[in-house]
Design a protein around this motif. Structure first.
Motif, PDB file in Angstrom:
ATOM      1  N   SER A  70     -79.637  -8.095 -58.533  1.00 27.88           N
ATOM      2  CA  SER A  70     -80.910  -7.376 -58.368  1.00 27.88           C
ATOM      3  C   SER A  70     -81.989  -8.287 -57.781  1.00 27.88           C
ATOM      4  O   SER A  70     -82.957  -7.824 -57.195  1.00 27.88           O
ATOM      5  N   GLU A  71     -81.807  -9.610 -57.921  1.00 29.07           N
ATOM      6  CA  GLU A  71     -82.739 -10.574 -57.313  1.00 29.07           C
ATOM      7  C   GLU A  71     -82.336 -10.901 -55.874  1.00 29.07           C
ATOM      8  O   GLU A  71     -82.845 -11.843 -55.275  1.00 29.07           O
ATOM      9  N   ASN A  72     -81.361 -10.150 -55.348  1.00 27.34           N
ATOM     10  CA  ASN A  72     -80.893 -10.307 -53.975  1.00 27.34           C
ATOM     11  C   ASN A  72     -80.157 -11.631 -53.737  1.00 27.34           C
ATOM     12  O   ASN A  72     -80.229 -12.202 -52.658  1.00 27.34           O
ATOM     13  N   CYS A  73     -79.468 -12.115 -54.760  1.00 32.17           N
ATOM     14  CA  CYS A  73     -78.660 -13.337 -54.627  1.00 32.17           C
ATOM     15  C   CYS A  73     -77.196 -12.942 -54.410  1.00 32.17           C
ATOM     16  O   CYS A  73     -76.679 -12.066 -55.100  1.00 32.17           O
ATOM     17  N   GLN A  74     -76.542 -13.632 -53.484  1.00 33.02           N
ATOM     18  CA  GLN A  74     -75.112 -13.407 -53.240  1.00 33.02           C
ATOM     19  C   GLN A  74     -74.329 -14.158 -54.315  1.00 33.02           C
ATOM     20  O   GLN A  74     -74.532 -15.346 -54.511  1.00 33.02           O
ATOM     21  N   LYS A  75     -73.461 -13.453 -55.049  1.00 32.93           N
ATOM     22  CA  LYS A  75     -72.670 -14.075 -56.104  1.00 32.93           C
ATOM     23  C   LYS A  75     -71.212 -13.662 -55.978  1.00 32.93           C
ATOM     24  O   LYS A  75     -70.882 -12.719 -55.273  1.00 32.93           O
ATOM     25  N   ALA A 131     -69.456  -7.421 -63.744  1.00 35.40           N
ATOM     26  CA  ALA A 131     -69.902  -8.607 -63.005  1.00 35.40           C
ATOM     27  C   ALA A 131     -71.412  -8.778 -63.017  1.00 35.40           C
ATOM     28  O   ALA A 131     -71.909  -9.887 -63.054  1.00 35.40           O
ATOM     29  N   VAL A 132     -72.135  -7.686 -62.953  1.00 31.16           N
ATOM     30  CA  VAL A 132     -73.596  -7.767 -62.761  1.00 31.16           C
ATOM     31  C   VAL A 132     -74.323  -8.080 -64.038  1.00 31.16           C
ATOM     32  O   VAL A 132     -74.054  -7.889 -65.084  1.00 31.16           O
TER      33      VAL A 132
END
Length: 132
Positions: A70-75, A131-132
């Motif tokens: 949700s913070e726009n980080c690729q994980k 995952a999220v």
């Protein structure tokens, strides 16, 4: 149940180099060893992965799941999936269930585990939710 060295080597490649999207493992009863059955290429999807699992035989698998937070980080998270369809043989289910923990310990870096007896128990929505 022994674990073929290739299982560990390919898992390390998936984890460190991201050479594969998924790996499907099979127990070879003749040699009493877990072996690599299929390597999923980096461009393959989750649908490709689920389609590669046999509908009436047990397997172990790992899947490298990419997502954006949700913070726009690729994980990325590595899932271990114990696939044990209802239609598989009882002996096979028992063999996979009894050797799962030992095999999983050999693969250092697994973040989540799913047990599935039919495709709905490992849908992409369930994977995303974990995952999220």
């Amino acid at each position: 149940m022994a674990v073929n060295d290739e299982c560990k080597l390919k898992f390390l490649e998936l984890k460190a180099k991201r050479n594969f999207r998924f790996i499907i493992f099979k127990i070879d009863e003749a040699i009493q060893q877990v072996t690599v059955e299929r390597l999923g290429q980096p461009n393959e999807s989750y649908d490709d992965f689920t389609a590669a699992l046999p509908s009436n035989e047990c397997r172990y698998a790992v899947f490298d799941f990419d997502f954006v937070t949700s913070e726009n980080c690729q994980k990325s998270k590595i899932f271990f999936i114990a696939w044990s369809p209802d239609t598989s043989k009882v002996r096979s289910k028992m063999l996979y269930a009894s050797s799962k923990d030992k095999f999983k310990r050999e693969l250092d870096g697994i973040q989540f585990e799913l047990q599935a007896t039919d495709p709905s128990e490992m849908s992409i929505d369930i994977v995303k939710g974990r995952a999220v």
